[in-house]
Design a protein around this motif. Structure first.
Motif, mmCIF file in Angstrom:
data_model
loop_
_atom_site.group_PDB
_atom_site.id
_atom_site.type_symbol
_atom_site.label_atom_id
_atom_site.label_comp_id
_atom_site.label_asym_id
_atom_site.label_seq_id
_atom_site.Cartn_x
_atom_site.Cartn_y
_atom_site.Cartn_z
ATOM 1 N N VAL A 314 77.640 10.165 65.194
ATOM 2 C CA VAL A 314 77.317 10.209 63.764
ATOM 3 C C VAL A 314 76.812 8.852 63.302
ATOM 4 O O VAL A 314 75.834 8.754 62.550
ATOM 5 C CB VAL A 314 78.547 10.645 62.941
ATOM 6 C CG1 VAL A 314 78.267 10.502 61.448
ATOM 7 C CG2 VAL A 314 78.927 12.086 63.267
ATOM 8 N N ALA A 315 77.459 7.779 63.768
ATOM 9 C CA ALA A 315 77.002 6.430 63.415
ATOM 10 C C ALA A 315 75.578 6.205 63.889
ATOM 11 O O ALA A 315 74.755 5.625 63.167
ATOM 12 C CB ALA A 315 77.935 5.387 64.029
ATOM 13 N N SER A 316 75.257 6.679 65.089
ATOM 14 C CA SER A 316 73.897 6.481 65.623
ATOM 15 C C SER A 316 72.869 7.207 64.780
ATOM 16 O O SER A 316 71.760 6.701 64.562
ATOM 17 C CB SER A 316 73.826 6.959 67.081
ATOM 18 O OG SER A 316 73.819 8.375 67.164
ATOM 19 N N GLU A 317 73.216 8.396 64.295
ATOM 20 C CA GLU A 317 72.278 9.155 63.469
ATOM 21 C C GLU A 317 72.026 8.444 62.138
ATOM 22 O O GLU A 317 70.885 8.291 61.711
ATOM 23 C CB GLU A 317 72.828 10.565 63.217
ATOM 24 C CG GLU A 317 72.798 11.461 64.430
ATOM 25 C CD GLU A 317 71.383 11.821 64.849
ATOM 26 O OE1 GLU A 317 70.718 12.576 64.133
ATOM 27 O OE2 GLU A 317 70.930 11.311 65.898
ATOM 28 N N VAL A 318 73.101 8.008 61.495
ATOM 29 C CA VAL A 318 72.966 7.352 60.196
ATOM 30 C C VAL A 318 72.253 6.010 60.342
ATOM 31 O O VAL A 318 71.315 5.699 59.576
ATOM 32 C CB VAL A 318 74.349 7.157 59.538
ATOM 33 C CG1 VAL A 318 74.219 6.345 58.249
ATOM 34 C CG2 VAL A 318 74.990 8.518 59.246
ATOM 35 N N ILE A 319 72.666 5.206 61.311
ATOM 36 C CA ILE A 319 72.042 3.892 61.511
ATOM 37 C C ILE A 319 70.578 4.054 61.894
ATOM 38 O O ILE A 319 69.704 3.304 61.436
ATOM 39 C CB ILE A 319 72.810 3.083 62.576
ATOM 40 C CG1 ILE A 319 74.204 2.725 62.045
ATOM 41 C CG2 ILE A 319 72.048 1.815 62.955
ATOM 42 C CD1 ILE A 319 75.106 2.087 63.083
ATOM 43 N N GLY A 320 70.292 5.047 62.747
ATOM 44 C CA GLY A 320 68.901 5.287 63.138
ATOM 45 C C GLY A 320 68.027 5.645 61.948
ATOM 46 O O GLY A 320 66.890 5.169 61.830
ATOM 47 N N ILE A 321 68.552 6.472 61.045
ATOM 48 C CA ILE A 321 67.799 6.841 59.847
ATOM 49 C C ILE A 321 67.559 5.619 58.965
ATOM 50 O O ILE A 321 66.443 5.376 58.488
ATOM 51 C CB ILE A 321 68.554 7.932 59.057
ATOM 52 C CG1 ILE A 321 68.562 9.252 59.847
ATOM 53 C CG2 ILE A 321 67.918 8.143 57.692
ATOM 54 C CD1 ILE A 321 69.508 10.297 59.288
ATOM 55 N N VAL A 322 68.625 4.828 58.748
ATOM 56 C CA VAL A 322 68.512 3.650 57.879
ATOM 57 C C VAL A 322 67.570 2.614 58.482
ATOM 58 O O VAL A 322 66.714 2.047 57.779
ATOM 59 C CB VAL A 322 69.902 3.037 57.621
ATOM 60 C CG1 VAL A 322 69.779 1.712 56.870
ATOM 61 C CG2 VAL A 322 70.778 4.007 56.837
ATOM 62 N N PHE A 323 67.691 2.347 59.775
ATOM 63 C CA PHE A 323 66.795 1.397 60.446
ATOM 64 C C PHE A 323 65.340 1.812 60.280
ATOM 65 O O PHE A 323 64.464 0.981 60.060
ATOM 66 C CB PHE A 323 67.145 1.294 61.930
ATOM 67 C CG PHE A 323 68.265 0.334 62.239
ATOM 68 C CD1 PHE A 323 69.136 -0.100 61.258
ATOM 69 C CD2 PHE A 323 68.449 -0.139 63.532
ATOM 70 C CE1 PHE A 323 70.167 -0.983 61.538
ATOM 71 C CE2 PHE A 323 69.475 -1.023 63.828
ATOM 72 C CZ PHE A 323 70.335 -1.451 62.827
ATOM 73 N N GLY A 324 65.086 3.118 60.413
ATOM 74 C CA GLY A 324 63.719 3.595 60.257
ATOM 75 C C GLY A 324 63.225 3.461 58.836
ATOM 76 O O GLY A 324 62.065 3.097 58.589
ATOM 77 N N ALA A 325 64.102 3.731 57.859
ATOM 78 C CA ALA A 325 63.703 3.712 56.454
ATOM 79 C C ALA A 325 63.399 2.309 55.950
ATOM 80 O O ALA A 325 62.473 2.113 55.151
ATOM 81 C CB ALA A 325 64.803 4.340 55.596
ATOM 82 N N ILE A 326 64.158 1.316 56.420
ATOM 83 C CA ILE A 326 63.953 -0.052 55.914
ATOM 84 C C ILE A 326 62.979 -0.852 56.768
ATOM 85 O O ILE A 326 62.716 -2.024 56.495
ATOM 86 C CB ILE A 326 65.300 -0.800 55.808
ATOM 87 C CG1 ILE A 326 65.925 -1.014 57.199
ATOM 88 C CG2 ILE A 326 66.264 -0.069 54.888
ATOM 89 C CD1 ILE A 326 67.228 -1.812 57.160
ATOM 90 N N GLY A 327 62.444 -0.230 57.817
ATOM 91 C CA GLY A 327 61.452 -0.895 58.657
ATOM 92 C C GLY A 327 62.025 -1.755 59.756
ATOM 93 O O GLY A 327 61.273 -2.394 60.501
ATOM 94 N N LEU A 328 63.364 -1.769 59.879
ATOM 95 C CA LEU A 328 63.981 -2.615 60.903
ATOM 96 C C LEU A 328 63.689 -2.095 62.310
ATOM 97 O O LEU A 328 63.507 -2.879 63.248
ATOM 98 C CB LEU A 328 65.495 -2.680 60.671
ATOM 99 C CG LEU A 328 66.285 -3.655 61.546
ATOM 100 C CD1 LEU A 328 65.742 -5.074 61.410
ATOM 101 C CD2 LEU A 328 67.770 -3.602 61.196
ATOM 102 N N LYS A 329 63.614 -0.785 62.441
ATOM 103 C CA LYS A 329 63.337 -0.183 63.754
ATOM 104 C C LYS A 329 61.998 -0.676 64.300
ATOM 105 O O LYS A 329 61.923 -1.175 65.433
ATOM 106 C CB LYS A 329 63.343 1.339 63.634
ATOM 107 C CG LYS A 329 62.989 2.060 64.931
ATOM 108 C CD LYS A 329 63.087 3.567 64.759
ATOM 109 C CE LYS A 329 62.759 4.300 66.054
ATOM 110 N NZ LYS A 329 62.921 5.777 65.916
ATOM 111 N N MET A 330 60.939 -0.555 63.494
ATOM 112 C CA MET A 330 59.622 -0.969 63.967
ATOM 113 C C MET A 330 59.538 -2.488 64.083
ATOM 114 O O MET A 330 58.803 -3.010 64.930
ATOM 115 C CB MET A 330 58.546 -0.444 63.021
ATOM 116 C CG MET A 330 58.305 1.050 63.150
ATOM 117 S SD MET A 330 58.012 1.586 64.860
ATOM 118 C CE MET A 330 56.537 0.660 65.269
ATOM 119 N N GLY A 331 60.286 -3.213 63.227
ATOM 120 C CA GLY A 331 60.282 -4.666 63.340
ATOM 121 C C GLY A 331 60.846 -5.130 64.667
ATOM 122 O O GLY A 331 60.261 -5.994 65.343
ATOM 123 N N ILE A 332 61.974 -4.550 65.075
ATOM 124 C CA ILE A 332 62.580 -4.898 66.370
ATOM 125 C C ILE A 332 61.674 -4.450 67.501
ATOM 126 O O ILE A 332 61.470 -5.188 68.481
ATOM 127 C CB ILE A 332 63.973 -4.257 66.496
ATOM 128 C CG1 ILE A 332 64.927 -4.831 65.446
ATOM 129 C CG2 ILE A 332 64.535 -4.479 67.903
ATOM 130 C CD1 ILE A 332 66.268 -4.141 65.389
#
Length: 374
Positions: A314-332
């Motif tokens: 559940v943590a991975s799903e929520v964190i993954g969504i948030v990372f994608g929404a704030i642009g942190l996923k693509m930044g990393i």
């Protein structure tokens, strides 16, 4: 076999499954290896093994859990199953809402997806537990469950063969039509012709979980006064696995493997592979007790995820969504891609880092024997 040993092998298998589930769900960029993506329609990739493995393991875990009450119906057991089912379903809805809210639509409940991975887990657990408890009122040796499994798979086979279950078109596919009729098109998954966690395909998924339950029932059962024997447990898991895989591949001539519709052939093949994997882990961890210095880090990491699977998933799903929404996923990912010029391997590196983050989150819980359960 001591109960603790048996649970270690199961926790390791569950942990490996959850680790891989988080890994394949969190690739980054546009270049992702095909083996780390779900098959578009017919066929099966390694990625398509993750969810069915988890449902099989849940069936085994449900057996071990209900065994504590001797599979007898009681108000306390029924309430526990009901509460857990509802909480799992609500957590799934909450994840879908977080995804919607992070896309800027927090109050758009008219388009909230109703089904999902957690919701399917909830329904499979609830139906499995209640079917077992009800069957136990009439046949203490679980004699009715195999008939339920076969019946579910036969009924579902007829539905998909006679009413376009394999059609790659939501206008003619019975699974899509039922979901649209009952749930409404605005509450469905729209990246494939059918919702991969839809209503009708939950029927074979329940049969899938029941197969995990019955495999455990046969593997762990013993005659009165007979000592537990890890050789027997191992051989029964392996025998069931080989039989399921063989029957499943025979079925593919009439019904191809298809994760999106959870085809009966897919149920049997993936249950078989899961049983084979569990049997080999019983051999490795319980029978031969292989805990070499090289294996201990992997075993420990698996146990971190295997003892708190719900929390970390559940943590991975929520964190993954948030990372994608704030642009942190693509930044990393962009930083990794600057170092790893191959986009495919940069995506793998991001997913591996994401899994590592959750290992760090789960480590103190595992170390302190804190297990978050519903």
């Amino acid at each position: 076999m001591k109960s603790s040993n048996r649970l270690i092998s199961l926790d390791v298998f569950r942990g490996l499954t959850v680790m891989f589930m988080i890994f394949v769900n969190n690739g980054a960029g546009e270049q992702i290896f095909a083996t780390l993506q779900h098959s578009k329609w017919n066929g099966m990739t390694p990625c398509d093994l993750v969810f069915p493995f988890f449902l099989f393991i849940m069936g085994v875990s449900t057996y071990l859990s209900l065994k504590k009450s001797d599979f007898k119906w009681s108000r306390a057991v029924a309430w526990k199953v009901t509460k857990r089912t509802l909480l799992l379903f609500l957590i799934g809805l909450a994840i879908n809402w977080v995804d919607m809210a992070c896309s800027g639509r927090p109050l758009d409940f008219a388009h909230l997806r109703i089904m999902g991975v957690m919701q399917r887990i909830a329904l499979c657990y609830g139906f499995t537990a209640f079917l077992v408890l009800v069957d136990g009122l009439f046949s203490p040796k679980m004699q009715g469950i195999p008939g339920v499994i076969i019946g579910f798979l036969i009924i579902y086979s007829g539905q998909i063969l006679l009413f376009g279950g394999y059609d790659y078109d939501s206008q003619t596919n019975i699974l899509a039509q039922v979901d649209q009729w009952i749930l409404g098109p605005d509450h469905l998954y729209h990246k494939s012709p059918v919702d991969p966690e839809g209503l009708l395909s939950t029927l074979p998924a329940v049969a899938h979980t029941l197969m995990g339950f019955m495999t455990a029932h046969w593997a762990f059962s013993k005659e009165a006064g007979e000592p537990s024997d890890p050789h027997r447990v191992m051989s029964r898991f392996l025998l069931c696995g080989a039989l399921f895989v063989w029957i499943g591949f025979l079925l593919t001539f009439a019904m191809p493997l298809n994760k999106r519709i959870w085809s009966p052939s897919y149920v049997l093949v993936t249950c078989g592979l899961a049983a084979l994997a569990q049997g080999m882990l019983v051999y490795w961890l319980d029978l031969r007790k292989r805990q070499s210095d090289k294996m201990q880090p992997m075993t420990a990491t698996s146990l971190i995820f295997g003892t708190n699977p719900l929390f970390l998933y559940v943590a991975s799903e929520v964190i993954g969504i948030v990372f994608g929404a704030i642009g942190l996923k693509m930044g990393i990912y962009d930083v990794l891609h600057a170092v790893i010029t191959n986009g495919y391997w940069a995506s793998v590196a991001y997913a591996a880092l994401f899994v590592g983050l959750h290992a760090l989150m789960g480590y103190p819980l595992w170390k302190r024997h804190i297990y978050i359960k519903l």
